[in-house]
Design an enzyme around this catalytic site. Sequence first.
Site, PDB file in Angstrom:
ATOM      1  N   PHE A 190       0.957  -1.160   0.007  1.00  0.00           N
ATOM      2  CA  PHE A 190      -0.059  -0.157  -0.037  1.00  0.00           C
ATOM      3  C   PHE A 190       0.768   1.338   0.009  1.00  0.00           C
ATOM      4  CE2 PHE A 190      -2.573   3.165   2.263  1.00  0.00           C
ATOM      5  CZ  PHE A 190      -3.800   3.094   1.494  1.00  0.00           C
TER       6      PHE A 190
ATOM      7  N   ASP B 156       7.823  -4.200  13.525  1.00  0.00           N
ATOM      8  CA  ASP B 156       7.428  -3.623  12.493  1.00  0.00           C
ATOM      9  C   ASP B 156       6.536  -2.336  13.021  1.00  0.00           C
ATOM     10  OD1 ASP B 156       5.588  -3.151  10.179  1.00  0.00           O
ATOM     11  OD2 ASP B 156       5.515  -5.080   9.830  1.00  0.00           O
TER      12      ASP B 156
ATOM     13  N   SER C  86       3.242  -6.784   2.764  1.00  0.00           N
ATOM     14  CA  SER C  86       2.086  -5.817   3.072  1.00  0.00           C
ATOM     15  C   SER C  86       0.842  -6.027   2.606  1.00  0.00           C
ATOM     16  CB  SER C  86       2.559  -4.374   3.366  1.00  0.00           C
ATOM     17  OG  SER C  86       2.067  -3.611   3.999  1.00  0.00           O
ATOM     18  N   MET C  87       0.141  -4.958   1.988  1.00  0.00           N
ATOM     19  CA  MET C  87      -0.879  -5.159   1.403  1.00  0.00           C
ATOM     20  C   MET C  87      -0.959  -6.135   0.036  1.00  0.00           C
ATOM     21  SD  MET C  87      -3.407  -2.509  -0.747  1.00  0.00           S
ATOM     22  CE  MET C  87      -2.240  -2.642  -2.050  1.00  0.00           C
TER      23      MET C  87
ATOM     24  N   HIS D 223       9.179  -2.955   8.660  1.00  0.00           N
ATOM     25  CA  HIS D 223       8.202  -3.468   7.905  1.00  0.00           C
ATOM     26  C   HIS D 223       8.466  -3.831   6.194  1.00  0.00           C
ATOM     27  CE1 HIS D 223       4.265  -3.790   6.464  1.00  0.00           C
ATOM     28  NE2 HIS D 223       4.366  -2.864   5.511  1.00  0.00           N
TER      29      HIS D 223
END
Length: 263
Positions: A37, A206, A105-106, A236
């Site tokens: 994202f 994270d 992530s996303m 992250h």
Amino acid sequence: MAGVPRRSVTPGTSVVPGAEPFEHDGGDTGVLLIHGFTGTPQSMRPWGTFLAEAGLTVCCPLLPGHGTRWQEMNGTTWHDWFAAAEDAFIRLRERCSTVFVMGLSMGGTLTLRLAEVYGPALTGVATVNPSLGTDRKVAALAPALSRVIPCVVGVGSDIKAAGTAEVAYRRLPLRAFVSLRELWAVTVADLGRVTSPILTFRSRVDHVVEATSGRILLAGATSSTVSERILENSYHVATLDNDRHTIFEGSLQFVDTHTVVSR
């Protein structure tokens, strides 16, 4: 690879340097990489290069609204991001008999959604710090805030390694974030539909995605085998961080193991 990719950039809008999508033609085993994202394929490029050098066919699209201006992203939803990932997956299946999907992530969320929708068509799934929810109470205010505030401070470049930066927006588009929360809800509800084996990497520290997401994945993927590996020296964006080679080598071993099993 065959097929025409879905347009991911509004005509007349330039992609920022480094954010371009990429593909590598290799063997009959393919890997779709999906960025996160507000991020771009830049965060996945070293991973893609590693897999390509091992002889795999690799594809990493630029998701709609990303890699240009954060304002563009507020005009897109999770349906647009999923459609772009789905298009890339279908094109990769036309080229390769065995396909793995991996995301950050996303991108990990979209990876899991593809596994929910396409089932055994995905030979295996790998995620790095996938986002499936948040503990931050303020997130619940996003729908109301997005009507009056277009963006807030961004979440890019959460990287421990010195001198390393992510090509990502410095602002977080709120309308897009509201749509991300909708993607979380849909994906979490259907985690039990995932039958492909899952390899997931989670950073011990994270600052973007809390450990809650990892617990949701482990608890929800009841129809699959899930292997979780903890990254001790990365934040992250671990694909660009100190533990990146753990991800690269672990994912290649995962591909090798499950390609043999699938045959």
